[in-house]
Every structure is written in structure tokens, then in C-alpha cells.
Design an enzyme around this catalytic site. Structure first.
Site, short mmCIF file in Angstrom:
data_model
loop_
_atom_site.label_atom_id
_atom_site.label_comp_id
_atom_site.label_asym_id
_atom_site.label_seq_id
_atom_site.Cartn_x
_atom_site.Cartn_y
_atom_site.Cartn_z
N CYS A 1 -1.80 8.62 3.58
CA CYS A 1 -1.69 8.00 2.25
C CYS A 1 -2.93 8.29 1.42
CB CYS A 1 -1.48 6.50 2.39
SG CYS A 1 -2.69 5.71 3.44
N GLU B 1 0.89 -1.15 0.00
CA GLU B 1 0.00 0.00 0.00
C GLU B 1 0.93 1.19 0.00
OE1 GLU B 1 -1.56 3.04 1.42
OE2 GLU B 1 -1.89 1.96 3.29
P1 NDP Z 1 9.65 4.18 3.48
O1 NDP Z 1 9.10 3.46 2.33
O2 NDP Z 1 11.07 4.53 3.45
O3 NDP Z 1 9.42 3.36 4.82
C1 NDP Z 1 8.28 2.58 5.03
C2 NDP Z 1 8.65 1.40 5.89
O4 NDP Z 1 9.58 0.57 5.19
C3 NDP Z 1 9.36 1.79 7.18
O5 NDP Z 1 8.98 0.90 8.19
C4 NDP Z 1 10.81 1.60 6.83
O6 NDP Z 1 11.61 1.40 7.94
C5 NDP Z 1 10.73 0.36 5.99
N1 NDP Z 1 11.86 0.15 5.12
C6 NDP Z 1 12.50 1.03 4.37
N2 NDP Z 1 13.49 0.42 3.70
C7 NDP Z 1 13.47 -0.89 4.07
C8 NDP Z 1 14.25 -2.02 3.74
N3 NDP Z 1 15.25 -1.95 2.90
N4 NDP Z 1 13.96 -3.20 4.33
C9 NDP Z 1 12.94 -3.30 5.19
N5 NDP Z 1 12.17 -2.25 5.54
C10 NDP Z 1 12.42 -1.06 4.97
O7 NDP Z 1 8.77 5.42 3.70
P2 NDP Z 1 9.00 6.62 4.72
O8 NDP Z 1 8.33 6.21 5.98
O9 NDP Z 1 10.39 7.06 4.82
O10 NDP Z 1 8.21 7.71 3.95
C11 NDP Z 1 8.72 8.12 2.70
C12 NDP Z 1 7.57 8.43 1.80
O11 NDP Z 1 6.67 7.33 1.70
C13 NDP Z 1 6.71 9.56 2.26
O12 NDP Z 1 7.27 10.80 1.98
C14 NDP Z 1 5.47 9.28 1.48
O13 NDP Z 1 5.58 9.75 0.19
C15 NDP Z 1 5.39 7.79 1.46
N6 NDP Z 1 4.52 7.25 2.51
C16 NDP Z 1 3.40 6.61 2.16
C17 NDP Z 1 2.55 6.11 3.12
C18 NDP Z 1 1.36 5.36 2.81
O14 NDP Z 1 0.55 5.14 3.72
N7 NDP Z 1 1.14 4.86 1.63
C19 NDP Z 1 2.80 6.34 4.52
C20 NDP Z 1 4.04 6.97 4.80
C21 NDP Z 1 4.85 7.40 3.82
P3 NDP Z 1 12.53 2.58 8.52
O15 NDP Z 1 11.63 3.63 8.99
O16 NDP Z 1 13.26 1.91 9.61
O17 NDP Z 1 13.40 3.01 7.40
#
Ligand code: NDP
Length: 676
Positions: A297, A258
């Protein structure tokens, strides 16, 4: 201020941060408030712990057991929600935001607890759809069943909803009977960790049902098997990277994503300034821009309005946004808190700068923001930013760049086809709203944009008092979207539970299917009832127990009496010639309801006994007309039993009414409540 050490919960132990730990800053002050992560987590141990301890314990329970467990858990969290509120302010969330995240998460779990008991069986096998007739004589049939996966669900969550994000995935997973390993986003993991601690310390879950990774996930995804599942929420790019993991591809591990999307709200051509719909539109858009500081989101990123109303929309929205008080989220006067982190602020401003290359900024200030109760230079505060894109057909950033903050772009459309084209330029979104009072507009837009959206939200003067809001994913309705939105699906009631189960096509004899599913199938062995089944208590009745009634003749007098008594003098029962002209009838026929009533008269035991109430009929079919002179009889079989409470349970009876030639004239399920 002391720094909090946020532990993971791995294989039954709380593991404090150590090597590789990351610092977490307050969204309000920028000060480091916590640290989380430990490179030494043994991910294989965690997976084994879930698979060998949590999974078997959960699978021993029925769906109803697990639903009761969810209810207890949700009530426990509700009792302790204030500590979650307190911890959550540092993420930038206001008290109103907490209601969405914390109360919303608990509400979602309660809804699954309720649906699990109402819509799932009190057994370990879920039946998906009806039985399929696979043979002429019914000795070989088919049925789809769902069984819980025997691995672990790995939930990777986003920073914006540290509680709801966990609970909306956890509730259907646990209801399915699958243990979970939750990995919250590091930025806000201290709130999730507090919630997990409340859950673990409640003792409500069996050991191994829930584990937590704060900080990096290590190489956990490299150890997954076909019985595991990954559910991800976050950035589209991260989703792409994770789903390309070779192990996930090789083992066809279920991966649902998502991701962020460029959700639109469309103002109907009828909803001109001065209409209730116009005001509603402005209200919904401004609320979506500023709730959680736009870090949702489902937030509205593209505001698609009739070209002629563009100026009016910009003016009304700007007036509205100007009233938003930005400040310390702990202050009751604050409408909008900061973004989650300074990194996120930099990201949002960089993306807003990209939007500005093809759109005019018509509200807000990217450099200066006025903040109550906090230092705007230290906290991650940004002003709401409204853009106007005058060239939406050629613009790219307006349709592809998501500034994950209080940022949105107005664009004008010429006609409905144009509005459809613009909305679909998002290449797949979680949700679009359509604000119109014209059902033709709603229908045209729905047909045009439905395939590109996971959810469509239609609102107008008739529904606005009770409508739930563009941005609110509801546990009853699916949440997810195609393409850019990740291509996944969550929630949607029991649909989400099935994401954690394997659907298996089961083929065999009626006896086999009855034994495996606990539902009697026609053709399976019948157990002769020694005494009338209505004299037996819930616990004494066996699935398959059958009563064969005596027969009774249906006379013309019966039909006429029933017609006059009920007022149902429909011609097919009263007029021989007219009935004959009807292709379905040979002449005057008995009422279907007469047959049901006589069927009850044939099988019922009149004396006071354990049968408490008739609560309904399911799947009623009239299969062959009955004419005066026919004789009918009934077969009544215990099809399924569901305990409701200590006092009574629901007994579902399979009823078949037959004529003198043993042809089926009607078939249905009768539902009764029977004393325990
Ligand atoms: P990310 O995609 O970076 O992170 C989402 C989750 O994935 C976090 O728990 C993160 O952990 C984890 N993650 C990231 N890289 C890895 C990996 N290599 N292996 C395993 N887990 C991983 O999103 P952000 O939270 O940094 O937000 C960035 C952008 O995402 C926002 O600016 C927005 O555009 C979008 N977003 C979308 C959402 C939605 O509901 N669809 C919600 C939030 C953000 P960790 O935090 O430890 O890096």
C-alpha cells in the site's frame, strides 16, 4: 497436491469450510491449494462470544498485564515463524518479503509490548494529558481518561500482508483491552489462519480475545454497536462501500480505513545525477517497485523528478529493473515473485493498459515475462513496468489509477511548486518521500504536501545508512493518510491503542480523581506518613502518603557558595543591580538548582533503605523567585506507583517547594526506584 481446508475460529470452535467456500490458488502454479469460507458461520454468536467472554477477561487485566501477554505471544510466534515462512511462499512472497510480513508483524507486536509497559500505567485507566484546573481553589478539576471499548474490533485485512496486516492491528487492540475478530483476505487467509492457530494453541490469550473468519464475513457489520470498531485495509472502493453500511452509520461505529493510494517519491532539484541522493533515489524507487512484487500500500506509484533529469532517471531505473530476477519465490536467486493471483495479474495489466493511454511504457513487457523455476503462463508473474508521463498536468490515470503491482510512472516537474501540485494530485496518500540534501527544499515540500500525506520520508546521504525505507510503516509512527488513502490512521505508538478506547472527560474533586485514576491530585487527601516514606518499601507506600519537611533559610552565603562551587555565576545570582534590571527578578535570587538541591536536603532520609535510585524529574517549574532571607520547605507526596519487576517499582513523588508565605516556588515530579 492435496487441497487444504482453511477453518475459521468462531466462538471457541474451528469451523471447516462448507457451503459458500471459495477456492484459493497458488500464486506460483495457479493450482488450487486451499478452500475457505462457510456461509453458516453464526456471526451474532461470534460477536456475543467476544463481547461477553473476551472483553471482560481482557478488561480485568492492566495495561502491563496485556503488554506482557503481547510479549509472550510475539516470542511464541517468533519461535514458530519458519512454518509461517513455508506456508507463505504460495502467496508469491520471497524470503525477503517474509521478513517484512512475518518478522515485521512480530516486531510490531514486540514494540507494542514494550511501549505498553513503558508508556502506559500498570492499571486499567489510561490518563490522556495532564489534569486541568477548573476552579479557583482547586476543589473541582478535570482530567481526560481512556477506557477500553466494551465491544469487539472487527479487522478486515488485505491480501498482501497476511501476518503483519493482522498483528499490526491486533497488538494495539489487545493492549487496549478489546477482543478482535480478524477477517483476512481470502486469497492469503491460509497463512493468517496458521498464525491464528499458533496463537490460540499457545493458550496465551484469554478465551474470546481472538476469533477468525476465513472467507466471507456474512452480515457481521449489520450487527455492530457503538462499542464495536472496524479497521479496514484494502481497496478504496471496498472501504467506501463498507463504511456506508447503514448500521455503521446509525450507531456511529468507529470505522477506520487504510486504502490504496498513489504514493509519490520526489527527487530534489539538488539531487542531480552523480550525487549520492540520485543513486539513493534510484535504489529506493526500484526496491519499492519490486518488493512484494509492488503489492504494497506504500509502494511508490509516481516518480516525480526535475524535468531536466527525467531521461537520466528513466535510464538508471531501467538499468536497475533489468537486473531483477523474476521467479519461483522459493529460489534464493529470485528477487521478485508473482502477484498473489491470476485475477490480480489481470487487474494489474488492465490498469497498466489504462496508464499506457496517457504515458509511454519505457521499461518492461506486458505480454511476455521471463521467469526462473516456474511456468510464466500458469503463475501470476508480471514484469516490472515503468511508464513516463510527459503531460502530468493534464493526465488523470497517472494520479488516480493504482496498478497494485510492480508498476510506476515517472513525471517531470518544473519547479518546487509544480512538484507540490503533482504530488497532491494523488488526493491524499499514505506516504511521500523526498530525496534531497537541501533543507530548504525539504521544508518547502513538507509545507506544500504535508496536509495531503500521512507520512513524509526525508532521506539523503546523511541518513541513508540507517533510514528505514520509504515503504516501511513503523509501529512508532502513524500509518494512514487522508482522502484517497482512506482517511484513517493506524500505528503511531500508543495513539493506535487509543483508537480502541473511549476518551472521557472526567470532572470532579481531587479526591474523586485520585480514587478513580490511582494518581494523587493536588488538593486530595494527604495521608500522614507514620515513618519517613523513604524508609518504606514499595508495597508499603500508599498513594497520597505525604511528608511535610521543616523549613530552612536561604542566605546570601548559600547563594555565593553554590555559585562558586558549581561555577554558575550567572548575573541574576551575583549582581544585584543587573538582576534588578531583569523584569523577572526583584534583585539577586537563589539558583533554581540550589532550590532543588536544598529541597532534596530537606526531604531525604540519608540512611541506607529501600529507595534505590533517583531516575529523573518530570514537569519541573520554578514559579516564584527566592531571595536571601526567604525560608523554604517541601511537601513530598506519593503520586503514583508502578511495579517494574519482582525486585522494585517506580514511585513518582509530587514535590512542592513553598516559601514562608506558603507560596509555591517550585513544583515537579520526582521519580525513584524503590525496593519491593
Ligand atoms: P478488497 O478491498 O477487495 O479486499 C480487502 C478486504 O476486504 C479483504 O479481506 C476482503 O475479503 C474484504 N472484503 C471485500 N468485500 C467485502 C465485503 N463486502 N464485506 C466484508 N469484507 C469485504 O481488496 P483486494 O484484496 O481484492 O485488493 C484489491 C485492490 O485493493 C488492490 O488491487 C489494491 O489496489 C488495493 N489494496 C490495497 C491495500 C492497502 O494496503 N491499502 C492492500 C491490498 C490491496 P475477501 O478477500 O474475502 O474478498
Amino acid at each position: 497436491m492435496s487441497v487444504q481446508f482453511v477453518s475459521s475460529f468462531a466462538a471457541g470452535d474451528w469451523i471447516a469450510p462448507s457451503s459458500g467456500a471459495r477456492s484459493i490458488a497458488s500464486a506460483i502454479t495457479g493450482d488450487v491449494i486451499a478452500t475457505a469460507g462457510n456461509d453458516a458461520l453464526n456471526v451474532q454468536n461470534m460477536l456475543d462470544y467476544g463481547r461477553t467472554l473476551g472483553g471482560p477477561a481482557l478488561r480485568k487485566m492492566t495495561f502491563h498485564d496485556r503488554a506482557r501477554m503481547l510479549k509472550a505471544l510475539a516470542l511464541h510466534l517468533r519461535e514458530h515463524r519458519k512454518v509461517l515462512y513455508s506456508a507463505s511462499f504460495n502467496t508469491g512472497a520471497t524470503q525477503t518479503d517474509h521478513l517484512i510480513d512475518i518478522d515485521g508483524g512480530i516486531g510490531t507486536m514486540l514494540l507494542y509490548a514494550s511501549k505498553g509497559r513503558r508508556e502506559m500505567p500498570d492499571s486499567c485507566v489510561y490518563l490522556d494529558g495532564e489534569a486541568e484546573q477548573l476552579s479557583r481553589n482547586g476543589t473541582f478539576m478535570g482530567r481526560h481518561i481512556c477506557n477500553p471499548l466494551q465491544g469487539v474490533a472487527v479487522h478486515i485485512n488485505a491480501f498482501n500482508f497476511p501476518v503483519w496486516g493482522m498483528l499490526e492491528k491486533l497488538a494495539p487492540t489487545l493492549l487496549a483491552g478489546v477482543p478482535a475478530i480478524v477477517k483476512p483476505a481470502t486469497n492469503t487467509c491460509y497463512v493468517t489462519a496458521l498464525c491464528v492457530r499458533l496463537i490460540i494453541e499457545s493458550g496465551i490469550l484469554p478465551d474470546g480475545a481472538l476469533q477468525l473468519v476465513c472467507g466471507g464475513l456474512g452480515d457481521m457489520l449489520d450487527h455492530l454497536t457503538c462499542q464495536d470498531a472496524v479497521a479496514f485495509t484494502g481497496a478504496a472502493q471496498t472501504a467506501q462501500k463498507l463504511r456506508a453500511n447503514p448500521r455503521i452509520i446509525a450507531n456511529a461505529v468507529r470505522f477506520t480505513a487504510e486504502a490504496d493510494s498513489l504514493n509519490a517519491s520526489i527527487l530534489g532539484p539538488d539531487a542531480a545525477p552523480g550525487t549520492p541522493e540520485f543513486d539513493l533515489f534510484i535504489e529506493e524507487v526500484s526496491r519499492e517497485m519490486t518488493t512484494k512484487a509492488g503489492q504494497k500500500c506504500t509502494a511508490i506509484r509516481r516518480i516525480i523528478v526535475p524535468h531536466s533529469d527525467t531521461d537520466a532517471v528513466i535510464e538508471a531505473l531501467s538499468t536497475r529493473l533489468a537486473k531483477i530476477q523474476i521467479g519461483d519465490p522459493r529460489l534464493p536467486s529470485t528477487d521478485m515473485g508473482p502477484l498473489v493471483s491470476l485475477d490480480q495479474k489481470r487487474d494489474v495489466l488492465a490498469k497498466a493498459a489504462l496508464l499506457a493511454t496517457e504515458a509511454d511504457q519505457v521499461f518492461g513487457n506486458r505480454e511476455v515475462v521471463s521467469v526462473a523455476g516456474a511456468d510464466p503462463d500458469k503463475g501470476a508473474f508480471v514484469s516490472p513496468l515503468l511508464f513516463h508521463c510527459a503531460t502530468p498536468d493534464t493526465a488523470t490515470h497517472s494520479h488516480t489509477t493504482e496498478a497494485f503491482g510492480p508498476v510506476s510512472t515517472v513525471m517531470g516537474y518544473q519547479d518546487l511548486d509544480h512538484a507540490v501540485t503533482l504530488a497532491n494530485k494523488g488526493q491524499g496518500s499514505l506516504v511521500a518521500s523526498v530525496i534531497t540534501h537541501d533543507t530548504d527544499v525539504a521544508r518547502a515540500l513538507t509545507l506544500g504536501i504535508g496536509a495531503f500525506h500521512g507520512r513524509l520520508y526525508l532521506n539523503n546521504r546523511d541518513s541513508m545508512q540507517e533510514a528505514t525505507g520509504h515503504g516501511a510503516p513503523l509501529p512508532h509512527m502513524v500509518h494512514g493518510g487522508p482522502g484517497r488513502a482512506g482517511g484513517g490512521e493506524e500505528l503511531g505508538g500508543i495513539r493506535a491503542v487509543k483508537h480502541y478506547m473511549q476518551r472521557t472527560a472526567l470532572q470532579g474533586s481531587p479526591d474523586m480523581l485520585t480514587a478513580i485514576t490511582g494518581h494523587w491530585h493536588p488538593g486530595a487527601q494527604e495521608i500522614d506518613a507514620e515513618t519517613h516514606p523513604f524508609t518504606r518499601r514499595f508495597g508499603e507506600l500508599a498513594v497520597g502518603e505525604t511528608l511535610h519537611s521543616s523549613a530552612r533559610e536561604i542566605t546570601l552565603d548559600d547563594i555565593e557558595h553554590f555559585a562558586k562551587f558549581t561555577g554558575d555565576t550567572f548575573y541574576a545570582h551575583m549582581d544585584e543591580e543587573a538582576a534588578k534590571r531583569n523584569p523577572f527578578f526583584p534583585g539577586r535570587v537563589a539558583h533554581g538548582y540550589l532550590l532543588l538541591s536544598f529541597a532534596a536536603g530537606l526531604f531525604v532520609e540519608p540512611n541506607e533503605g529501600p529507595v534505590l535510585a533517583n531516575t529523573g524529574l518530570d514537569s519541573l517549574r520554578f514559579m516564584k523567585p527566592v531571595v536571601a532571607g526567604d525560608h523554604i520547605k517541601v511537601r513530598l507526596t506519593v503520586k503514583h506507583k508502578t511495579k517494574r519487576n519482582a525486585d522494585y517499582g517506580e514511585v513518582r513523588w509530587h514535590v512542592t517547594a513553598l516559601n514562608q508565605d506558603d507560596e509555591k516556588i517550585a513544583e515537579y515530579d520526582l521519580l525513584t526506584m524503590v525496593a519491593y
